[in-house]
Scaffold this active site. Sequence first.
Site, PDB file in Angstrom:
ATOM      1  N   HIS A   1       4.688  10.553  -2.765  1.00 11.76           N
ATOM      2  CA  HIS A   1       6.127  10.826  -2.743  1.00 11.76           C
ATOM      3  C   HIS A   1       6.940   9.614  -2.278  1.00 11.76           C
ATOM      4  O   HIS A   1       8.130   9.724  -2.018  1.00 11.76           O
ATOM      5  CB  HIS A   1       6.423  12.018  -1.821  1.00 11.76           C
ATOM      6  CG  HIS A   1       5.962  13.333  -2.376  1.00 11.76           C
ATOM      7  ND1 HIS A   1       6.410  13.805  -3.588  1.00 11.76           N
ATOM      8  CD2 HIS A   1       5.080  14.249  -1.907  1.00 11.76           C
ATOM      9  CE1 HIS A   1       5.830  14.985  -3.824  1.00 11.76           C
ATOM     10  NE2 HIS A   1       5.018  15.265  -2.843  1.00 11.76           N
TER      11      HIS A   1
ATOM     12  N   TYR B   1       9.553  16.425   3.589  1.00 10.56           N
ATOM     13  CA  TYR B   1       8.233  17.059   3.619  1.00 10.56           C
ATOM     14  C   TYR B   1       7.843  17.435   5.041  1.00 10.56           C
ATOM     15  O   TYR B   1       7.110  18.404   5.262  1.00 10.56           O
ATOM     16  CB  TYR B   1       7.193  16.164   2.942  1.00 10.56           C
ATOM     17  CG  TYR B   1       7.294  16.293   1.443  1.00 10.56           C
ATOM     18  CD1 TYR B   1       6.624  17.308   0.781  1.00 10.56           C
ATOM     19  CD2 TYR B   1       8.135  15.472   0.697  1.00 10.56           C
ATOM     20  CE1 TYR B   1       6.752  17.489  -0.581  1.00 10.56           C
ATOM     21  CE2 TYR B   1       8.274  15.643  -0.661  1.00 10.56           C
ATOM     22  CZ  TYR B   1       7.584  16.660  -1.304  1.00 10.56           C
ATOM     23  OH  TYR B   1       7.726  16.849  -2.650  1.00 10.56           O
TER      24      TYR B   1
END
Lengths: 715, 715
Positions: free
Chosen positions: B392, B233
């Site tokens: 996540h 990310y």
Amino acid sequence: MSQAIKAVLFEESEIASIASELGTDSLMGKSLTSLIADTDAFMALGVEVPGHSEAGGYAHNRHKQNYQYINQAGRLFLVTGEEKYAQYTADLLLAYADKYLKLGFHEQLNTNPPGRLFHQILNEHVFLLNSSLGYSCIRHWLSAKQQQTIVAGLFQPMLDMFTEQYSFDFDRIHNHGIWAVAAVAICGLAIDKPEYVEMSIHGLKGDDIEGGYLAQISKLFAPSGYYMEGPYYHRYAIRPLCLFAETVHRHRPELDIFNFNDQVIGKTIKSMLATAYPNGVFPALNDASLSMDVCDAGVVVALSLYAKHYGIDDDILGMAQIQDCVWVNPCGQVLSAAFAKNQAKLTPCWPSVELNEGPNGDRGAQAFMRMQADNGDVNQLVMNYGQHGMGHGHFDTLGISFFNNGQEVLREYGFGRWVNVEPKFGGRYLDENKSYARQTIAHNAVAVDQQCQNNFDVKLADSRHGEPHFFSGDDSAVQGVSAFCRDFYPGVDQQRSVLMVNHGVLAKPVLVDLYRLISDQNHQYDYSLHYDGQIVRTNFDYQTHSELATLGDHFGYQHIWNVAQGKATTEASDTALVSWLQGSSYYTWLSAVSADDEVIFTRSGANDPSFNLRSEPGMVLRRQAKDTLFANVLETHGYFNEAVEASTEARGQITQVNVIGSNEQGSVIEIVAQDATLVVMVSNQVGVTPTTDNSVTFNNQTFQWQGYFAVEQRG
Amino acid sequence: MSQAIKAVLFEESEIASIASELGTDSLMGKSLTSLIADTDAFMALGVEVPGHSEAGGYAHNRHKQNYQYINQAGRLFLVTGEEKYAQYTADLLLAYADKYLKLGFHEQLNTNPPGRLFHQILNEHVFLLNSSLGYSCIRHWLSAKQQQTIVAGLFQPMLDMFTEQYSFDFDRIHNHGIWAVAAVAICGLAIDKPEYVEMSIHGLKGDDIEGGYLAQISKLFAPSGYYMEGPYYHRYAIRPLCLFAETVHRHRPELDIFNFNDQVIGKTIKSMLATAYPNGVFPALNDASLSMDVCDAGVVVALSLYAKHYGIDDDILGMAQIQDCVWVNPCGQVLSAAFAKNQAKLTPCWPSVELNEGPNGDRGAQAFMRMQADNGDVNQLVMNYGQHGMGHGHFDTLGISFFNNGQEVLREYGFGRWVNVEPKFGGRYLDENKSYARQTIAHNAVAVDQQCQNNFDVKLADSRHGEPHFFSGDDSAVQGVSAFCRDFYPGVDQQRSVLMVNHGVLAKPVLVDLYRLISDQNHQYDYSLHYDGQIVRTNFDYQTHSELATLGDHFGYQHIWNVAQGKATTEASDTALVSWLQGSSYYTWLSAVSADDEVIFTRSGANDPSFNLRSEPGMVLRRQAKDTLFANVLETHGYFNEAVEASTEARGQITQVNVIGSNEQGSVIEIVAQDATLVVMVSNQVGVTPTTDNSVTFNNQTFQWQGYFAVEQRG
């Protein structure tokens, strides 16, 4: 030093010419650079001649390296003139001469008799061949006494062992035999004993019948050049075959060896090259690894030799491009020069070819069919309808494999062996090679009643072969192959017809696979496919099992897990569809199915007590029937790249496959795509020719076409 | 044409300088060549603005391509001066201006609000950013009317949507938020509306607290620069972060953005780069693919920007070598020039680094430890003892992964997602991401009582973090990291200490993994490793199951098959040994075991009704205990190459691992190799420093050392 050079494979003028390429970026120049780097690195380890070890063990590996570097260093002495190479070659040879007779024989582990260095004399033959070549390059540099020592301590004992002690193994028509005769002949030349050259060329009896090189190359290959054990063993035999051919050419020119027996040497090299996938890897026909490729040292020799003596075309240059090197020999220089001259972009695509089998070419064949997609990608189908392949044969007549986009899609399992991995049974063949890898169910074929073709009986299998029906490989839009295989299962005849179709409504060539079974009795037919990657979707429901059982108990089924299964039909469709993702491509298999058909998703690796098998996915379409036709299509579509998170066309264009009818005259199916429907007609008439008229009527509809097959667009 | 160029990221003189590299083989030249080829190929498809589709569907992909090529073609117009690029950019923008407001909003599918082009406005932000950049490159070429049309039909509605309709999403400290502010600011500059630049930099309220770029880059990263969701990310956020930084630098120089907040931009780029494996792939920390690498377009931008504004060293050049391109921008030109000047052979090996987590750097850390083998190969250990990573996050505190010889050896599973594969739930996260991929047992860690850390409770997990114990990454012979993780399982404390040891008696660096569990109660400890490849041998007996059951019912165990199991000890040995072959390397894991320990060989993929999981092997060392120490060694050895049938050193040199003792003060183990015995001492004292004196006595033997750890040779 003043002595004349006696190298078996080099004239003095040739050496100078090769030396002129040192440091250049021609293929020969690059080959020399890496040969030097590789040899120097090994020489830095010093001279060491160990004793015995298991195959794959330290001593075994070291002996293999030693003969390789005797050969390489000897050649480099000639090319570079640097004495360090001669010295190293001499040191190694003298060390062996000192030790060889002190080493006892290995224990016998397989049918091959044991040697003093290796557990099988096959490796010892390879040793003699390589060390004789190296010796011949430095002989003029050695003193007479050194020469004597090496001959008496190493070469003569080896020659005696091969031609006297193991003479039964010397006169044998077998791929191992080529190593034996090549080694003995080349050694004979290197040490000035022409009698060994004679017996190697003409056999111990000198009759060119029971043994010797000429008998071997007359009998080992089919008229097509195909070698019945398959490319993996072919490429192993091709190296001594070529080295010996070049030797005969130079030292017995009167034999005109390159024209011998209708140019059998050129033919068999070309037939071997023509089996390779577009990436240079050989299809794993019979016992074979999945990674053996055209960069193998023997194939490098073969391609260079072919280039010099039989000519060069784009496909030969394309192979050279994959090899990225040539044989350091005058032959390699010819190929290197041609490669340097070629400016065109090479997209090698060998012509489709059917290679017949058997001494007379009448024992079936192997098909290698190739078709290029619009982007130049080569699609290759391999179909086996030839001989069994003796002790290394797999029971997979009518089996296929398929390759595109740089990967094998319908996959061979290859052999059950971790080659040279010493803790895995010394790197030899494992039990699972027989119990799984050779079984019919391990291949992309139909297994009947959960059994193996010819009941896994090698003798029975060797007595039979497939029957070619048709082969048409010239067209860029549709190509096809068909063959029969009768009674490989008692009371069951089989016919498989595979077409590759490149059609405007489809993005890429599709595979059409019509697998016909014919029997009076009811049987269980397992149409089996081995894929790789991840299932993306199906159009039918299936149940994953929360406990796994094997698919059966025998004939390889005991090694297969039943992972999930389901009825192949749905209310909406009589076409079963399975899509998967492999590498950067999506694949969709579609098959016309009926109410009781079942699809089973499988994985290999059951009952494998030593983790000898690889865990690989597959699927089985199971049907109970007497006569039936499995009508399948495999569509390649879309693109996936996880690293850049791109995905396109994850769904294919074909939605249905319908069987319109199938009988002894022909099979007709319909392939429904988004933008059009294709009707595919295939002749099942025995003896069909390109001009045969076909006419079949199903459901009051008559289909007519001329020749083997026809593909027509509807709607 | 007479208008001045208004490109957001280019001055006129810079354009000329970049243009001078057209056709050269510098990295910039190569980048331009491929940018041109890529853009021309897409332009050949014509202009098409479709409607809606699912993520991964046709329209979704086309919109993504369209914004990319608006950006690329715009830039190429400037660099090449060819009007076809301006025309194409204009045609696409005008087509969108015509259609945008006619498209309704997508259905909302996840927490991200839907856009008109995409199912989530995140993608719409990316669209605006790219298309604004492209527009700014051709604006001077457009008529005033065309400019008006594009602004009124496309840009202004987007700006309104982002800053008014979805204002709650605009002012948000989140990686998605960077895309929003970068897009709005760059569009504001491109259309001469500075108010959008202001609100993007300082937030809607203008206070630099609740939102805006400055607040985001102040709060999103730890002092080390680490981004808590992990590199996957991070690299997604780094692209708008860099584009915006360069924009601010050019248009608001008074902010001195590259020195802002203690150079946070440089620091966070460097910390991201420093996580990458030697081959450029990012370790899959938290939800992540296994293939995201430094060639990602965002990382290309980041590396070029870093090179210009923060300097260049060998590691930066090494990364450029992997990327084999630069950002087509003045920043990229600086990197390209430095790369061209560098003559040294690049073997990039980023220094070992411990990256702290949390706004104040006190919420644990991530360790990236690297050590080179004699041949230059970089061994990299990754250990996670930081924060959970929010939505996540994976429940794998103290988990490790290990890389050498070009491959991940102790492997991450990555996310349960087939990204952008439309038939796989639109390419979104799958159920199995939660039920398997995020669970503790899916990682290289210890799962306690068949459960997951923090009971798979995200909120609880987010409230906790690992505790760094020591990190020592400077030495080329021994490096080590250690951390605690307390009460992640109720009543169980954990400490893991991992050393990399390069010692003369061993061919390559070995991993020493001491995993300590501390509890008052008896527990089942599953020490779990995920490998790839084929088991070669073990030194203990195990039974393969003829029917497979899952390892358990919950916490990921329901997805794991129990393939085989056995007692870990034998009469001959208290060290369990498992060897496997992966790629061209052999690996041997050895662990000190006691009588009731069991090894279970596993495979993922159970209870996976849609084939969403990959089928991958693993193993579990299972022990019932209160306090215990798992003492493990991983040795890398030998070489295998199936294609050339070479295998060496298939057996490693280490034969035993013995625990001498372990308590709160320290752990001492003994590693017995063929030629020597190593004693490894590790301090468990909380607060240990490099000068702490350690002394422990086990079985009347006292071990003393200073600092974190010591490795001594015996015998």
